[in-house]
Design a protein around this motif. Structure first.
Motif, short mmCIF file in Angstrom:
data_model
loop_
_atom_site.label_atom_id
_atom_site.label_comp_id
_atom_site.label_asym_id
_atom_site.label_seq_id
_atom_site.Cartn_x
_atom_site.Cartn_y
_atom_site.Cartn_z
N ASP A 66 0.66 -1.20 0.04
CA ASP A 66 -0.19 -0.04 -0.08
C ASP A 66 0.78 1.20 -0.02
OD1 ASP A 66 0.38 0.77 3.07
OD2 ASP A 66 0.32 -1.36 2.74
N ALA A 67 1.89 1.00 0.64
CA ALA A 67 2.88 2.42 0.70
C ALA A 67 3.15 2.85 -0.49
CB ALA A 67 4.17 2.02 1.52
N ARG A 68 3.33 2.28 -1.56
CA ARG A 68 3.92 2.89 -3.05
C ARG A 68 2.74 3.68 -3.38
NH1 ARG A 68 4.97 -2.58 -6.14
NH2 ARG A 68 5.34 -3.58 -4.11
N TRP A 69 1.50 3.49 -3.06
CA TRP A 69 0.25 4.38 -3.65
C TRP A 69 0.04 5.56 -2.50
CZ3 TRP A 69 1.28 3.00 -8.31
CH2 TRP A 69 1.39 1.65 -8.43
N ARG A 70 0.45 5.53 -1.48
CA ARG A 70 0.36 6.31 -0.47
C ARG A 70 1.22 7.58 -0.37
NH1 ARG A 70 1.00 5.16 4.31
NH2 ARG A 70 1.91 2.92 4.46
N LEU A 71 2.48 7.34 -0.48
CA LEU A 71 3.57 8.21 -0.36
C LEU A 71 3.65 9.03 -1.48
CD1 LEU A 71 6.31 5.86 1.15
CD2 LEU A 71 5.27 7.71 2.26
N ARG A 72 4.14 10.35 -1.34
CA ARG A 72 4.53 11.19 -2.28
C ARG A 72 5.85 11.70 -1.98
NH1 ARG A 72 0.45 15.80 -0.52
NH2 ARG A 72 1.57 15.13 1.33
N GLU A 73 6.54 12.26 -3.14
CA GLU A 73 8.08 12.22 -3.19
C GLU A 73 8.22 13.53 -2.12
OE1 GLU A 73 11.96 12.82 -5.89
OE2 GLU A 73 9.79 13.31 -6.98
N GLU A 74 7.51 14.48 -1.90
CA GLU A 74 7.81 15.55 -0.87
C GLU A 74 7.59 15.04 0.43
OE1 GLU A 74 3.53 16.41 -2.87
OE2 GLU A 74 5.55 15.54 -3.42
N ASP A 75 6.93 13.57 0.44
CA ASP A 75 7.09 13.20 2.03
C ASP A 75 8.18 12.81 2.45
OD1 ASP A 75 4.21 13.53 2.06
OD2 ASP A 75 3.96 11.51 1.16
N LEU A 76 9.17 12.56 1.67
CA LEU A 76 10.59 12.24 1.99
C LEU A 76 11.47 13.40 2.80
CD1 LEU A 76 11.78 10.22 -0.91
CD2 LEU A 76 10.90 9.45 0.89
N ALA A 77 11.13 14.74 2.29
CA ALA A 77 11.79 15.81 2.82
C ALA A 77 11.01 15.98 4.53
CB ALA A 77 11.63 16.95 2.42
N ALA A 78 10.02 15.68 4.58
CA ALA A 78 9.23 15.82 5.89
C ALA A 78 9.70 14.69 6.83
CB ALA A 78 7.75 15.75 5.67
N HIS A 79 9.77 13.51 6.32
CA HIS A 79 10.36 12.61 7.08
C HIS A 79 11.82 12.98 7.49
CE1 HIS A 79 7.28 9.23 7.12
NE2 HIS A 79 7.16 9.51 5.63
N GLY A 80 12.70 13.46 6.61
CA GLY A 80 13.89 13.67 7.05
C GLY A 80 14.07 14.61 8.01
N ALA A 81 13.18 15.74 7.98
CA ALA A 81 13.21 16.78 9.02
C ALA A 81 12.78 16.18 10.45
CB ALA A 81 12.20 17.87 8.73
#
Length: 452
Positions: free
Chosen positions: A349-364
């Motif tokens: 499911d994660a491949r369809w839930r995530l967006r690329e901009e989520d990665l920067a938010a996770h990193g922060a």
């Protein structure tokens, strides 16, 4: 095209739509309106009346339709005027369910899959007729797209933003290998409890109870379940606390942390608790692991599991970004919340839930948790950061941006079994990449030592 054996469903009900397929259809509709965890969806739409066979078939349908959604839409699109995304949701999900069964499940009769899917599409003649007509054309195997990006996005069923990202950073062949690894369903892996048994002894015990295992690929303390009769939770080995369920990559990350006998260790983001158990085992005798997590309910389940395996783990409700401790621990593990892109094979499911901009938010968020957790490390102690992701925003960039005074990177390859030391890089980081380590989840970890 590889097809999987699938349990045949129960006899169909109205319009051929049996209760299991109706539950799967409802779960996929719910995901379409509000994407969530596949595991939670299956639990939510499994009625108490379902027997183990029904539950297994429901899980197969939901996980499979999500895992292969890109390929299903590609194949269906050949027989539709527009993309499946433009269809009414009931029709779209009925088509996906039917196509998944036709393309991937050998033991499901084609006529049963078609009739049941038509029954799920709605009451109107147009809806039922469309699903029936399209699925009757899906039986023939399709050829993958020729364009490299299209092949990975459609045929290997990954979001296009992620495909472009991986092709740019890894090159096409490695990107393809990573996508293929994501589409191989993750095996059930057990970590033997070293305080109570050895892997070989556990394997023999499980064999007596009808469960076949093979040795781990990179962690000798792990067993991979190859076939099972009874549920693992019904075995005397489970009741006796002889194992936990834990993938090898996760087990290796816990070994990499390097807990030693007598250590006071804090698992700052502990639930569901597999690494907490590993820290407690490694700190014995004389040491102790403390589990901290923001969720009281998840900590309750963690404590139950730790009690089953015979380790006493104090549990503390705590926000990891605001630790409730001073510098009291020899080892602090930050198994940080992340995108989970290293474990897509377990969470399609994660491949369809995530967006690329989520990665920067996770990193922060991860940088904030790591900086805060550093305050719980005693002088001379170790701090470990781990995520089940291979994306730079959550791995190298977080590690490089950690600049707490007095902390220096520390190589930790010696904590790994010989079979896994190839995953420790010159900079001391642990990197397990699915395209380079077939059969393992993706993971990253880094360790620092505090001076003094």
């Amino acid at each position: 095209m590889t097809r999987r054996p699938g349990a045949a469903p129960r006899a169909g009900a109205r319009g051929g739509a049996d209760p299991v397929r109706r539950a799967a259809h409802a779960a996929l509709l719910a995901f379409g309106s509000r994407p969530g965890s596949a595991e939670e969806l299956v639990g939510r739409f499994t009625p108490a009346s379902f027997d183990p066979r029904d539950r297994a078939f429901l899980r197969e349908l939901v996980y499979g339709a999500l895992r292969w959604r890109g390929r299903l839409d590609f194949v269906l699109g050949r027989f539709l005027e527009k993309s499946p995304d433009h269809l009414p949701p009931r029709v779209r999900e009925a088509l996906r369910l039917g196509a998944y069964q036709l393309l991937f499940l050998d033991r499901v009769p084609a006529h049963g899959a078609v009739n049941a899917s038509a029954g799920l599409a709605g009451e109107g003649r147009w809806e039922r007729g469309l699903v029936n007509a399209v699925l009757r054309k899906v039986k023939a195997p399709a050829e993958p797209p020729a364009d490299p990006e299209d092949r990975l996005a459609a045929w290997e069923s990954h979001p296009r933003w992620l495909v472009r990202r991986w092709i740019a950073s890894l090159g096409y062949e490695k990107a393809r290998a990573r996508c293929e690894a994501d589409n191989a369903e993750g095996p059930l892996v057990l970590r033997a409890n070293p305080l109570r048994t050895a892997p070989e002894t556990l394997a023999a015990r499980l064999a007596e109870e009808g469960i076949e295992t093979s040795p781990g690929l990179a962690d000798p303390g792990c067993l991979r379940v190859e076939a099972q009769g009874p549920s693992l939770t019904q075995t005397s080995a489970f009741a006796g606390g002889l194992f936990i369920v834990q993938d090898e990559a996760s087990s290796l990350a816990a070994r990499y942390a390097g807990a030693r006998p007598g250590d006071r260790a804090l698992d700052a983001c502990a639930a569901p608790g597999g690494k907490t158990a590993c820290l407690a085992w490694a700190a014995s005798p004389g040491g102790r692991a403390v589990a901290a997590d923001l969720s009281l309910a998840r900590l309750g389940r963690l404590r139950e599991n730790c009690a089953r395996i015979g380790v006493d783990v104090p549990a503390v409700v705590m926000d990891a970004s605001r630790p409730a401790f001073g510098d009291a621990f020899d080892l602090v593990l930050v198994d940080a919340p992340c995108s989970g892109l290293g474990v897509l094979r377990r969470h399609p499911d994660a491949r369809w839930r995530l967006r690329e901009e989520d990665l920067a938010a996770h990193g922060a968020r991860q940088r904030g948790i790591l900086r805060a957790a550093a305050g719980a490390v005693r002088p001379g102690g170790r701090l470990v950061y781990a995520v089940c992701s291979n994306e730079p925003e959550e791995t190298e960039e977080v590690a490089a941006g950690f600049g707490a005074a007095g902390f220096t990177p520390e190589g930790a390859g010696e904590g790994l079994p010989p079979e896994a030391r190839r995953f420790a890089g010159p900079d001391g980081a642990l990197r397990i990449r699915p395209e380079e380590a077939p059969g393992l989840d993706g993971f990253f970890a880094m360790r620092w030592r505090r001076g003094g």
